[in-house]
Design a protein around this motif. Structure first.
Motif, PDB file in Angstrom:
ATOM      1  N   ALA A  92       0.782  -1.138   0.006  1.00 21.12           N
ATOM      2  CA  ALA A  92       0.072  -0.006  -0.041  1.00 21.12           C
ATOM      3  C   ALA A  92       0.957   1.316  -0.101  1.00 21.12           C
ATOM      4  O   ALA A  92       0.550   2.364  -0.486  1.00 21.12           O
ATOM      5  N   GLU A  93       2.021   1.287   0.598  1.00 22.84           N
ATOM      6  CA  GLU A  93       2.982   2.373   0.537  1.00 22.84           C
ATOM      7  C   GLU A  93       4.558   1.665   0.504  1.00 22.84           C
ATOM      8  O   GLU A  93       4.697   0.546   0.729  1.00 22.84           O
ATOM      9  N   THR A  94       5.281   2.566   0.205  1.00 27.21           N
ATOM     10  CA  THR A  94       6.727   2.018   0.001  1.00 27.21           C
ATOM     11  C   THR A  94       7.335   1.656   1.387  1.00 27.21           C
ATOM     12  O   THR A  94       7.039   2.245   2.568  1.00 27.21           O
ATOM     13  N   ARG A  95       7.871   0.152   1.343  1.00 29.81           N
ATOM     14  CA  ARG A  95       8.299  -0.174   2.416  1.00 29.81           C
ATOM     15  C   ARG A  95       9.815  -0.043   2.411  1.00 29.81           C
ATOM     16  O   ARG A  95      10.540  -0.247   1.394  1.00 29.81           O
ATOM     17  N   VAL A  96      10.523   0.680   3.583  1.00 29.02           N
ATOM     18  CA  VAL A  96      11.696   0.656   3.408  1.00 29.02           C
ATOM     19  C   VAL A  96      12.423  -0.030   4.703  1.00 29.02           C
ATOM     20  O   VAL A  96      11.970  -0.127   5.748  1.00 29.02           O
ATOM     21  N   LEU A  97      13.224  -0.803   4.129  1.00 26.75           N
ATOM     22  CA  LEU A  97      13.902  -2.083   4.915  1.00 26.75           C
ATOM     23  C   LEU A  97      15.414  -1.761   5.175  1.00 26.75           C
ATOM     24  O   LEU A  97      16.086  -1.662   4.008  1.00 26.75           O
ATOM     25  N   THR A  98      15.936  -1.876   6.398  1.00 30.33           N
ATOM     26  CA  THR A  98      17.428  -1.492   6.599  1.00 30.33           C
ATOM     27  C   THR A  98      18.017  -3.229   6.771  1.00 30.33           C
ATOM     28  O   THR A  98      17.347  -3.769   7.470  1.00 30.33           O
ATOM     29  N   VAL A  99      18.865  -3.335   5.882  1.00 29.23           N
ATOM     30  CA  VAL A  99      19.514  -4.962   6.192  1.00 29.23           C
ATOM     31  C   VAL A  99      20.618  -4.745   6.952  1.00 29.23           C
ATOM     32  O   VAL A  99      21.644  -4.008   6.540  1.00 29.23           O
ATOM     33  N   ALA A 100      20.564  -5.402   8.004  1.00 30.15           N
ATOM     34  CA  ALA A 100      21.808  -4.918   9.176  1.00 30.15           C
ATOM     35  C   ALA A 100      22.152  -6.386  10.004  1.00 30.15           C
ATOM     36  O   ALA A 100      21.311  -6.922  10.265  1.00 30.15           O
ATOM     37  N   ASN A 101      23.495  -6.423  10.117  1.00 29.93           N
ATOM     38  CA  ASN A 101      23.826  -7.226  11.271  1.00 29.93           C
ATOM     39  C   ASN A 101      25.422  -6.738  11.292  1.00 29.93           C
ATOM     40  O   ASN A 101      26.076  -6.880  10.640  1.00 29.93           O
ATOM     41  N   GLN A 102      25.848  -6.681  12.711  1.00 27.31           N
ATOM     42  CA  GLN A 102      27.071  -6.223  12.972  1.00 27.31           C
ATOM     43  C   GLN A 102      28.131  -7.109  12.677  1.00 27.31           C
ATOM     44  O   GLN A 102      29.311  -6.965  12.645  1.00 27.31           O
ATOM     45  N   LYS A 103      27.756  -8.441  12.575  1.00 22.76           N
ATOM     46  CA  LYS A 103      28.571  -9.454  12.408  1.00 22.76           C
ATOM     47  C   LYS A 103      28.950  -9.750  10.798  1.00 22.76           C
ATOM     48  O   LYS A 103      27.917  -9.764  10.109  1.00 22.76           O
ATOM     49  N   GLY A 104      30.132  -9.598  10.465  1.00 22.08           N
ATOM     50  CA  GLY A 104      30.449  -9.439   9.103  1.00 22.08           C
ATOM     51  C   GLY A 104      30.323 -10.880   8.730  1.00 22.08           C
ATOM     52  O   GLY A 104      30.430 -12.000   9.134  1.00 22.08           O
ATOM     53  N   GLY A 105      30.337 -10.941   7.228  1.00 15.40           N
ATOM     54  CA  GLY A 105      30.209 -12.382   6.670  1.00 15.40           C
ATOM     55  C   GLY A 105      28.949 -13.106   6.621  1.00 15.40           C
ATOM     56  O   GLY A 105      28.875 -14.267   6.456  1.00 15.40           O
ATOM     57  N   VAL A 106      27.803 -12.614   7.279  1.00 12.25           N
ATOM     58  CA  VAL A 106      26.650 -13.375   7.031  1.00 12.25           C
ATOM     59  C   VAL A 106      25.697 -13.057   5.888  1.00 12.25           C
ATOM     60  O   VAL A 106      24.533 -13.644   5.830  1.00 12.25           O
ATOM     61  N   GLY A 107      25.904 -12.422   4.886  1.00  8.98           N
ATOM     62  CA  GLY A 107      25.465 -12.345   3.650  1.00  8.98           C
ATOM     63  C   GLY A 107      24.501 -11.012   3.577  1.00  8.98           C
ATOM     64  O   GLY A 107      23.575 -11.319   2.996  1.00  8.98           O
ATOM     65  N   LYS A 108      24.765 -10.037   4.435  1.00  9.64           N
ATOM     66  CA  LYS A 108      23.900  -8.727   4.153  1.00  9.64           C
ATOM     67  C   LYS A 108      23.619  -8.321   2.915  1.00  9.64           C
ATOM     68  O   LYS A 108      22.759  -7.997   2.113  1.00  9.64           O
ATOM     69  N   THR A 109      24.843  -8.022   1.974  1.00  8.79           N
ATOM     70  CA  THR A 109      24.892  -7.234   0.761  1.00  8.79           C
ATOM     71  C   THR A 109      24.345  -8.284  -0.378  1.00  8.79           C
ATOM     72  O   THR A 109      23.588  -7.885  -1.017  1.00  8.79           O
ATOM     73  N   THR A 110      24.773  -9.677   0.055  1.00 10.37           N
ATOM     74  CA  THR A 110      24.185 -10.847  -0.909  1.00 10.37           C
ATOM     75  C   THR A 110      22.629 -10.603  -0.675  1.00 10.37           C
ATOM     76  O   THR A 110      21.912 -10.707  -1.912  1.00 10.37           O
ATOM     77  N   THR A 111      22.007 -10.787   0.203  1.00  6.38           N
ATOM     78  CA  THR A 111      20.822 -10.810   0.620  1.00  6.38           C
ATOM     79  C   THR A 111      20.156  -9.265   0.093  1.00  6.38           C
ATOM     80  O   THR A 111      18.794  -9.794  -0.527  1.00  6.38           O
ATOM     81  N   THR A 112      20.743  -8.286   0.218  1.00 13.44           N
ATOM     82  CA  THR A 112      19.980  -7.037  -0.079  1.00 13.44           C
ATOM     83  C   THR A 112      19.985  -6.954  -1.601  1.00 13.44           C
ATOM     84  O   THR A 112      18.777  -6.729  -2.188  1.00 13.44           O
ATOM     85  N   VAL A 113      20.916  -7.247  -2.431  1.00 12.73           N
ATOM     86  CA  VAL A 113      20.738  -7.227  -3.925  1.00 12.73           C
ATOM     87  C   VAL A 113      19.898  -8.178  -4.628  1.00 12.73           C
ATOM     88  O   VAL A 113      19.256  -7.977  -5.500  1.00 12.73           O
ATOM     89  N   ASN A 114      20.135  -9.559  -3.927  1.00 18.66           N
ATOM     90  CA  ASN A 114      19.286 -10.528  -4.452  1.00 18.66           C
ATOM     91  C   ASN A 114      17.868 -10.607  -4.338  1.00 18.66           C
ATOM     92  O   ASN A 114      16.982 -10.767  -5.102  1.00 18.66           O
ATOM     93  N   LEU A 115      17.516  -9.881  -3.184  1.00 20.29           N
ATOM     94  CA  LEU A 115      16.054  -9.748  -2.627  1.00 20.29           C
ATOM     95  C   LEU A 115      15.438  -8.572  -3.690  1.00 20.29           C
ATOM     96  O   LEU A 115      14.425  -8.715  -3.973  1.00 20.29           O
ATOM     97  N   ALA A 116      16.200  -7.698  -3.820  1.00 13.04           N
ATOM     98  CA  ALA A 116      15.748  -6.306  -4.476  1.00 13.04           C
ATOM     99  C   ALA A 116      15.714  -7.061  -6.105  1.00 13.04           C
ATOM    100  O   ALA A 116      14.582  -6.624  -6.664  1.00 13.04           O
ATOM    101  N   ALA A 117      16.517  -7.529  -6.492  1.00 14.16           N
ATOM    102  CA  ALA A 117      16.503  -8.024  -7.934  1.00 14.16           C
ATOM    103  C   ALA A 117      15.100  -9.044  -8.214  1.00 14.16           C
ATOM    104  O   ALA A 117      14.382  -8.969  -8.956  1.00 14.16           O
TER     105      ALA A 117
END
Length: 353
Positions: free
Chosen positions: A64-89
């Protein structure tokens, strides 16, 4: 039976075999009913086939309206960026308009989207520090229609220091996103905005928390997967109390999941016990294809759209889109937060069964 009947039956069997090799959906569906899934490989092939059929040509519902999601985890190497771009695509492939804001100085999300992010490129640094309108730095992703990105350059690495002395430093990204959405018509508005964060809890991540309504946390399916998650949730509660009362953890995604090991299954059980409503049913498997895709400047959905990883991200995107259409946006109760002693699963030994 006559010789003519035998020949006709053999011809029909050959015809069905050709259809099966050509991927005729009727034969795939029929074969799945009697498919032997007694081995891990066979079970995975059957699951991929079901997902491929279910997701073929699937259009996701608009929120119904724009959903703004922050993808976060202070632990490195868990797949934050991979999850961000692939979910977006995956969401964009389903017909939705999606924006990825790269808020990490490493610029890995920009690389995966195939958008320019060399030094001097208008980027999120200019938005945060120089008040450049977000619309002026957004670039279209050439490989996926309806997918856009705001790149990060190396300049962003100094933004943490520069933001310290600024007025309302925690609100700069929220103000930029608000101005962008206010300037868009209903037809051209973004359905989803994903903000990719660095693996830290500095001012860049605080800006992302303040700008969003929802937090998506990727959790690696390995030992000590919940390590530090309590601290992350406490920081989110601090943001809720002082800067952004509508922020909440809406989605938790298991990444690098290997269903063949006891370890992955135990981690999944731990996470789903503590976060039963937030955790997606779809877990993202450990996949070479997912890891290879960014080196070609692509997401896995364009690099190998038929791979297990690509199908898993599309299935996860369908879950997220369905929740958005239903208005569901679960947030954790205080009792659902894991205690420090539950951070480790019961066994660290990976046993293949």
């Amino acid at each position: 039976m006559t010789q003519a009947d035998d020949n006709a039956m053999a011809s029909a069997e050959d015809h069905d075999g050709v259809h099966a090799h050509r991927g005729d959906p009727r034969n795939v569906l029929g074969g799945l009913q009697t498919f032997d899934e007694s081995t891990p490989l066979a079970a995975q092939l059957a699951e991929d086939a079901r997902r491929r059929i279910e997701l073929e040509g699937k259009q996701f519902p608009r929120p119904a309206e724009t959903r703004v999601l922050t993808v976060a985890n202070q632990k490195g190497g868990v797949g934050k960026t991979t999850t961000t771009v692939n979910l977006a695509a995956a969401l964009a492939t389903g017909g939705l308009r999606v924006l990825v804001i790269d808020n990490d100085p490493q610029g890995n999300a920009s690389t995966a989207l195939g958008i320019a992010h060399q030094a001097g490129t208008p980027s999120t640094y200019d938005v945060l520090i120089d008040d450049v309108p977000l619309a002026e730095v957004i670039q279209p992703c050439g490989d996926v229609e309806h997918l856009f990105g705001a790149p990060a350059t190396i300049d962003l690495s100094g933004a943490e220091i520069e933001l310290v002395s600024m007025v309302a430093r925690e609100n700069r990204l929220r103000n930029a996103i608000g101005a962008l959405l206010d300037s868009q018509s209903a037809d051209e508005r973004y359905d989803y905005i994903f903000i990719d964060c660095p693996p830290s809890l500095g001012l860049l991540t605080v800006n992302a928390f303040v700008a969003a309504r929802e937090v998506l946390i990727p959790i690696q399916s390995e030992y000590y997967a919940l390590e530090g998650l309590s601290q992350l949730l406490r920081n989110i509660e601090l943001i809720r109390g002082h800067l952004n009362p509508i922020l909440h953890v809406s989605t938790i995604m298991l990444t690098m999941f290997d269903k063949r090991t006891n370890l992955s299954r135990q981690v999944a059980e731990e996470v789903r016990t503590h976060f039963p409503t937030q955790t997606l049913l779809t877990a993202i498997p450990r996949s070479v294809r997912i890891s290879e895709a960014p080196s070609y400047g692509q997401t896995v959905l364009t690099y190998d759209p038929g791979s297990t990883g690509a199908l898993a991200y599309r299935a996860a995107a369908q879950e997220i889109a369905s929740r958005g259409a239903d208005g569901a946006s679960p947030s954790p109760s205080p009792s659902s937060q894991p205690q420090p002693q539950t951070a480790a699963v019961h066994s660290s030994e990976e046993v293949h069964e």
